[in-house]
Design a protein around this motif. Structure first.
Motif, short mmCIF file in Angstrom:
data_model
loop_
_atom_site.label_atom_id
_atom_site.label_comp_id
_atom_site.label_asym_id
_atom_site.label_seq_id
_atom_site.Cartn_x
_atom_site.Cartn_y
_atom_site.Cartn_z
N VAL A 5 -13.23 19.24 26.05
CA VAL A 5 -13.85 19.98 24.94
C VAL A 5 -12.92 20.10 23.73
CG1 VAL A 5 -15.41 21.24 26.45
CG2 VAL A 5 -13.21 22.26 25.84
N GLY A 6 -11.69 19.61 23.85
CA GLY A 6 -10.78 19.56 22.72
C GLY A 6 -9.99 20.82 22.43
N HIS A 7 -9.83 21.68 23.41
CA HIS A 7 -9.04 22.89 23.21
C HIS A 7 -7.56 22.59 23.45
CE1 HIS A 7 -12.75 25.49 24.36
NE2 HIS A 7 -12.77 25.13 23.09
N GLU A 8 -6.72 23.27 22.68
CA GLU A 8 -5.28 23.17 22.90
C GLU A 8 -4.78 24.35 23.73
OE1 GLU A 8 -3.08 22.50 19.33
OE2 GLU A 8 -4.42 20.90 18.68
N ASP A 9 -5.57 25.39 23.81
CA ASP A 9 -5.19 26.62 24.51
C ASP A 9 -6.08 26.81 25.72
OD1 ASP A 9 -4.21 29.14 25.18
OD2 ASP A 9 -5.46 30.17 23.69
N ILE A 10 -5.47 26.81 26.90
CA ILE A 10 -6.25 26.94 28.15
C ILE A 10 -6.98 28.28 28.23
CG2 ILE A 10 -4.45 27.89 29.64
CD1 ILE A 10 -5.44 25.76 31.74
N ASP A 11 -6.42 29.32 27.62
CA ASP A 11 -7.09 30.64 27.65
C ASP A 11 -8.42 30.60 26.91
OD1 ASP A 11 -5.15 31.88 29.20
OD2 ASP A 11 -3.94 32.38 27.45
N THR A 12 -8.50 29.84 25.84
CA THR A 12 -9.77 29.68 25.11
C THR A 12 -10.80 29.04 26.01
OG1 THR A 12 -8.61 29.46 23.01
CG2 THR A 12 -10.87 28.64 23.08
N THR A 13 -10.41 28.00 26.70
CA THR A 13 -11.32 27.31 27.60
C THR A 13 -11.79 28.23 28.70
OG1 THR A 13 -10.09 25.28 27.17
CG2 THR A 13 -11.63 25.23 29.02
N LYS A 14 -10.87 28.97 29.30
CA LYS A 14 -11.24 29.90 30.37
C LYS A 14 -12.23 30.95 29.87
CE LYS A 14 -7.01 29.66 33.11
NZ LYS A 14 -5.83 30.42 33.54
N ARG A 15 -11.95 31.50 28.71
CA ARG A 15 -12.80 32.57 28.18
C ARG A 15 -14.21 32.08 27.89
NH1 ARG A 15 -13.00 33.29 23.03
NH2 ARG A 15 -10.90 32.54 22.66
N ILE A 16 -14.34 30.87 27.38
CA ILE A 16 -15.64 30.36 26.96
C ILE A 16 -16.42 29.69 28.09
CG2 ILE A 16 -16.80 28.67 25.46
CD1 ILE A 16 -14.52 29.18 23.44
N TYR A 17 -15.72 28.96 28.93
CA TYR A 17 -16.43 28.07 29.86
C TYR A 17 -16.38 28.45 31.33
CZ TYR A 17 -16.89 24.97 25.90
OH TYR A 17 -17.20 24.44 24.69
N THR A 18 -15.61 29.44 31.71
CA THR A 18 -15.50 29.69 33.15
C THR A 18 -16.05 31.05 33.58
OG1 THR A 18 -13.25 30.51 32.95
CG2 THR A 18 -13.52 28.15 33.40
N HIS A 19 -17.01 31.57 32.86
CA HIS A 19 -17.66 32.79 33.34
C HIS A 19 -18.29 32.49 34.70
CE1 HIS A 19 -20.71 30.44 31.25
NE2 HIS A 19 -21.58 30.98 32.07
N ASP B 195 -11.68 20.77 37.35
CA ASP B 195 -10.54 21.64 37.10
C ASP B 195 -10.44 22.01 35.62
OD1 ASP B 195 -8.15 19.86 35.80
OD2 ASP B 195 -9.43 18.66 37.12
N ILE B 196 -9.82 23.16 35.35
CA ILE B 196 -9.77 23.73 34.01
C ILE B 196 -9.05 22.84 33.01
CG2 ILE B 196 -7.71 25.14 34.40
CD1 ILE B 196 -10.81 26.24 32.46
N THR B 197 -8.02 22.13 33.43
CA THR B 197 -7.28 21.26 32.52
C THR B 197 -8.17 20.11 32.03
OG1 THR B 197 -5.23 21.80 33.65
CG2 THR B 197 -5.20 19.86 32.24
N THR B 198 -8.95 19.55 32.91
CA THR B 198 -9.87 18.47 32.54
C THR B 198 -10.92 18.98 31.56
OG1 THR B 198 -9.52 17.36 34.65
CG2 THR B 198 -11.51 16.76 33.43
N ILE B 199 -11.45 20.16 31.84
CA ILE B 199 -12.43 20.76 30.92
C ILE B 199 -11.80 20.99 29.56
CG2 ILE B 199 -13.88 22.78 30.46
CD1 ILE B 199 -14.13 23.10 33.54
N MET B 200 -10.61 21.55 29.54
CA MET B 200 -9.89 21.84 28.30
C MET B 200 -9.74 20.58 27.44
SD MET B 200 -6.06 23.40 27.86
CE MET B 200 -5.19 21.85 28.04
N LYS B 201 -9.32 19.50 28.06
CA LYS B 201 -9.12 18.25 27.32
C LYS B 201 -10.45 17.67 26.85
CE LYS B 201 -4.72 17.24 29.43
NZ LYS B 201 -3.90 16.32 30.20
#
Length: 56
Positions: free
Chosen positions: A16-30, A8-14
């Protein structure tokens, strides 16, 4: 790879150390080819032939 594995995206976000879920989505969920195939398979398994029999 985590998104492709269904993590899940929240686990990925934590992880990789992102505070903003949109950053994680943009970079890692293509969408990868594997994710496209898996999505098609999930829809097919869930709905079977319903979509093929529906006429509009």
């Amino acid at each position: 790879m985590l998104a492709e594995a269904g993590v899940d995206i929240t686990t990925i976000m934590k992880r990789v150390g992102h505070e903003d879920i949109d950053t994680t989505k943009r970079i890692y969920t293509h969408v990868t080819d594997k994710m496209k195939r898996d999505g098609t398979e999930k829809i097919s398994n869930l709905y079977g032939n319903i979509l093929e029999k529906t006429t509009f």
